[in-house]
Design a protein around this motif. Sequence first.
Motif, mmCIF file in Angstrom:
data_model
loop_
_atom_site.group_PDB
_atom_site.id
_atom_site.type_symbol
_atom_site.label_atom_id
_atom_site.label_comp_id
_atom_site.label_asym_id
_atom_site.label_seq_id
_atom_site.Cartn_x
_atom_site.Cartn_y
_atom_site.Cartn_z
ATOM 1 N N LYS A 153 0.833 -1.200 0.000
ATOM 2 C CA LYS A 153 0.000 0.000 0.000
ATOM 3 C C LYS A 153 0.864 1.246 0.000
ATOM 4 O O LYS A 153 2.018 1.189 -0.390
ATOM 5 C CB LYS A 153 -1.003 -0.013 1.152
ATOM 6 N N ARG A 154 0.312 2.339 0.461
ATOM 7 C CA ARG A 154 0.993 3.612 0.287
ATOM 8 C C ARG A 154 2.399 3.633 0.913
ATOM 9 O O ARG A 154 3.382 3.902 0.245
ATOM 10 C CB ARG A 154 0.131 4.741 0.852
ATOM 11 N N ARG A 155 2.468 3.368 2.177
ATOM 12 C CA ARG A 155 3.768 3.449 2.835
ATOM 13 C C ARG A 155 3.717 2.753 4.184
ATOM 14 O O ARG A 155 2.699 2.744 4.851
ATOM 15 C CB ARG A 155 4.145 4.922 3.028
ATOM 16 N N SER A 156 4.841 2.170 4.583
ATOM 17 C CA SER A 156 4.921 1.551 5.899
ATOM 18 C C SER A 156 5.156 2.651 6.939
ATOM 19 O O SER A 156 5.931 3.574 6.702
ATOM 20 C CB SER A 156 6.081 0.562 5.868
ATOM 21 N N ASP A 157 4.499 2.564 8.109
ATOM 22 C CA ASP A 157 4.686 3.587 9.147
ATOM 23 C C ASP A 157 6.027 3.434 9.860
ATOM 24 O O ASP A 157 6.617 4.402 10.317
ATOM 25 C CB ASP A 157 3.573 3.481 10.212
ATOM 26 N N VAL A 158 6.468 2.171 9.967
ATOM 27 C CA VAL A 158 7.647 1.862 10.769
ATOM 28 C C VAL A 158 8.566 0.931 9.980
ATOM 29 O O VAL A 158 8.081 0.022 9.299
ATOM 30 C CB VAL A 158 7.237 1.159 12.099
ATOM 31 N N ILE A 159 9.865 1.175 10.048
ATOM 32 C CA ILE A 159 10.844 0.230 9.498
ATOM 33 C C ILE A 159 11.730 -0.215 10.661
ATOM 34 O O ILE A 159 12.157 0.615 11.465
ATOM 35 C CB ILE A 159 11.712 0.889 8.398
ATOM 36 N N THR A 160 11.976 -1.528 10.773
ATOM 37 C CA THR A 160 12.835 -2.005 11.858
ATOM 38 C C THR A 160 14.016 -2.782 11.296
ATOM 39 O O THR A 160 13.928 -3.397 10.232
ATOM 40 C CB THR A 160 12.076 -2.947 12.826
ATOM 41 N N VAL A 161 15.136 -2.739 12.044
ATOM 42 C CA VAL A 161 16.331 -3.470 11.619
ATOM 43 C C VAL A 161 17.155 -3.823 12.854
ATOM 44 O O VAL A 161 17.072 -3.134 13.876
ATOM 45 C CB VAL A 161 17.162 -2.615 10.616
ATOM 46 N N ALA A 162 17.934 -4.890 12.770
ATOM 47 C CA ALA A 162 18.856 -5.240 13.854
ATOM 48 C C ALA A 162 20.090 -4.348 13.772
ATOM 49 O O ALA A 162 20.541 -4.002 12.681
ATOM 50 C CB ALA A 162 19.269 -6.706 13.736
ATOM 51 N N CYS A 163 20.637 -3.982 14.920
ATOM 52 C CA CYS A 163 21.797 -3.075 14.976
ATOM 53 C C CYS A 163 23.010 -3.731 15.588
ATOM 54 O O CYS A 163 22.917 -4.312 16.671
ATOM 55 C CB CYS A 163 21.554 -1.922 15.939
ATOM 56 N N GLY A 164 24.141 -3.592 14.913
ATOM 57 C CA GLY A 164 25.433 -3.928 15.506
ATOM 58 C C GLY A 164 26.191 -2.627 15.692
ATOM 59 O O GLY A 164 26.119 -1.983 16.734
ATOM 60 N N THR A 165 26.887 -2.213 14.643
ATOM 61 C CA THR A 165 27.567 -0.912 14.709
ATOM 62 C C THR A 165 26.580 0.244 14.635
ATOM 63 O O THR A 165 26.894 1.357 15.037
ATOM 64 C CB THR A 165 28.545 -0.746 13.532
ATOM 65 N N GLY A 166 25.409 0.008 14.035
ATOM 66 C CA GLY A 166 24.402 1.066 13.921
ATOM 67 C C GLY A 166 24.415 1.811 12.595
ATOM 68 O O GLY A 166 23.590 2.687 12.359
ATOM 69 N N ALA A 167 25.337 1.464 11.709
ATOM 70 C CA ALA A 167 25.410 2.174 10.430
ATOM 71 C C ALA A 167 24.170 1.908 9.572
ATOM 72 O O ALA A 167 23.671 2.802 8.891
ATOM 73 C CB ALA A 167 26.671 1.763 9.668
ATOM 74 N N THR A 168 23.664 0.682 9.629
ATOM 75 C CA THR A 168 22.506 0.362 8.797
ATOM 76 C C THR A 168 21.283 1.166 9.239
ATOM 77 O O THR A 168 20.597 1.781 8.416
ATOM 78 C CB THR A 168 22.196 -1.148 8.843
ATOM 79 N N VAL A 169 21.019 1.190 10.540
ATOM 80 C CA VAL A 169 19.848 1.937 11.010
ATOM 81 C C VAL A 169 20.026 3.431 10.718
ATOM 82 O O VAL A 169 19.065 4.120 10.342
ATOM 83 C CB VAL A 169 19.544 1.645 12.505
ATOM 84 N N ALA A 170 21.247 3.918 10.836
ATOM 85 C CA ALA A 170 21.500 5.336 10.547
ATOM 86 C C ALA A 170 21.164 5.649 9.090
ATOM 87 O O ALA A 170 20.507 6.649 8.787
ATOM 88 C CB ALA A 170 22.957 5.682 10.839
ATOM 89 N N GLY A 171 21.590 4.766 8.193
ATOM 90 C CA GLY A 171 21.307 4.978 6.776
ATOM 91 C C GLY A 171 19.817 4.911 6.486
ATOM 92 O O GLY A 171 19.292 5.695 5.706
ATOM 93 N N LEU A 172 19.137 3.978 7.143
ATOM 94 C CA LEU A 172 17.686 3.865 6.941
ATOM 95 C C LEU A 172 16.988 5.153 7.375
ATOM 96 O O LEU A 172 16.071 5.629 6.697
ATOM 97 C CB LEU A 172 17.124 2.672 7.714
ATOM 98 N N VAL A 173 17.430 5.733 8.488
ATOM 99 C CA VAL A 173 16.843 7.000 8.941
ATOM 100 C C VAL A 173 17.054 8.075 7.869
ATOM 101 O O VAL A 173 16.133 8.826 7.536
ATOM 102 C CB VAL A 173 17.460 7.443 10.294
#
Length: 319
Positions: free
Chosen positions: A165-185
């Motif tokens: 559908k239009r858009r997901s409200d929330v995206i979740t990811v596992a964090c180690g160094t945190g670079a992936t979640v930072a990029g997703l933000v």
Amino acid sequence: MILLVQKVQHSLLGKSGISLSMARADLIHPLASGNKIYKLMPNIEFAKTNGYSELLSFGGAFSNHIHALALMAKKHHLKSIGIIRGEEAYRTNPTLQDAEKAGMHLEFISRQDYKRRNDESYLQELQQQYPKALIIPEGGSSQYAIKGCAQLAKEINEAYEKNIKRRSDVITVACGTGATVAGLVCGASKNQTVIGYAVLRDKSLQKRVEDFIHAENESYKNLRIESAAYGGYAKFDETQLDFILDWLEQTGILLDPIYTSKMCMGLMQQIESGKFEAGTSITMVHSGGLQGWRGMKLRVVKLMGAEKWQKIEKHLPKG
Ligand SMILES: *Cc1c(COP(=O)(O)O)cnc(C)c1O
């Protein structure tokens, strides 16, 4: 890259009214971790446009990053060097065997020396020893990785809009160094919340993620970090393995033991405890990590017997 986002049904969702889906970055390559590919691509582009013919990085003996780097370097006709924490005896494990087969040169260093992996003086020594190498930090988590994972967020949103559908409200990811979640933000839209589930007990994580985001001139208003360390990094117990087998049975999707299963357990516990409003749509990133199972066989068999191990093994992609 072609990213599949698919709806997931699970009994734990109960009457929560949550719409759950999974972004299958694990399917991008049979064994190399999906998020590591997104992190490495801009590093590889930088290496190529700046005359580097080798990639050098650091990791533990079962590292998803080292594994993906070796495979991606080969694909892009670059040499690779892995500086590995621990003893030479690890050379024969499945992760490092794959890496060596892909042409990676392995150097084993003591746990003590490994602590210097971010020290300027050590990095200079390495650069002299390998003058043609682009040196990439542990986990691939350079600032370029942030750009790669911002791209991942954009691809998730495109695929979600197309299939669901239009858009997901929330995206979740596992964090180690945190670079992936930072990029997703950085790549998410402003009204999306991005939640990182930390698999390490690491007090510096929040600040590090904020710094990564800040360096891209983006806001971290929509970032949340939750703990999902459970027994500690790379530790797992029967409860977790049962969760993984149940998830596999109900969804057909195999999670990895270190990252994605802990994110999933953390998220499902929060859904069950009513942390999300009914009607919320949540997309979990399956960041991959399946190659790591191969080194866990003995531990899994010991905890839950050979039969259950076989269920996992049957679903492992063939390299
Ligand atoms: C490395 C890894 C992560 C964590 O990524 P960071 O950018 O270090 O936070 C998550 N999932 C899998 C499967 C990984 O291999």
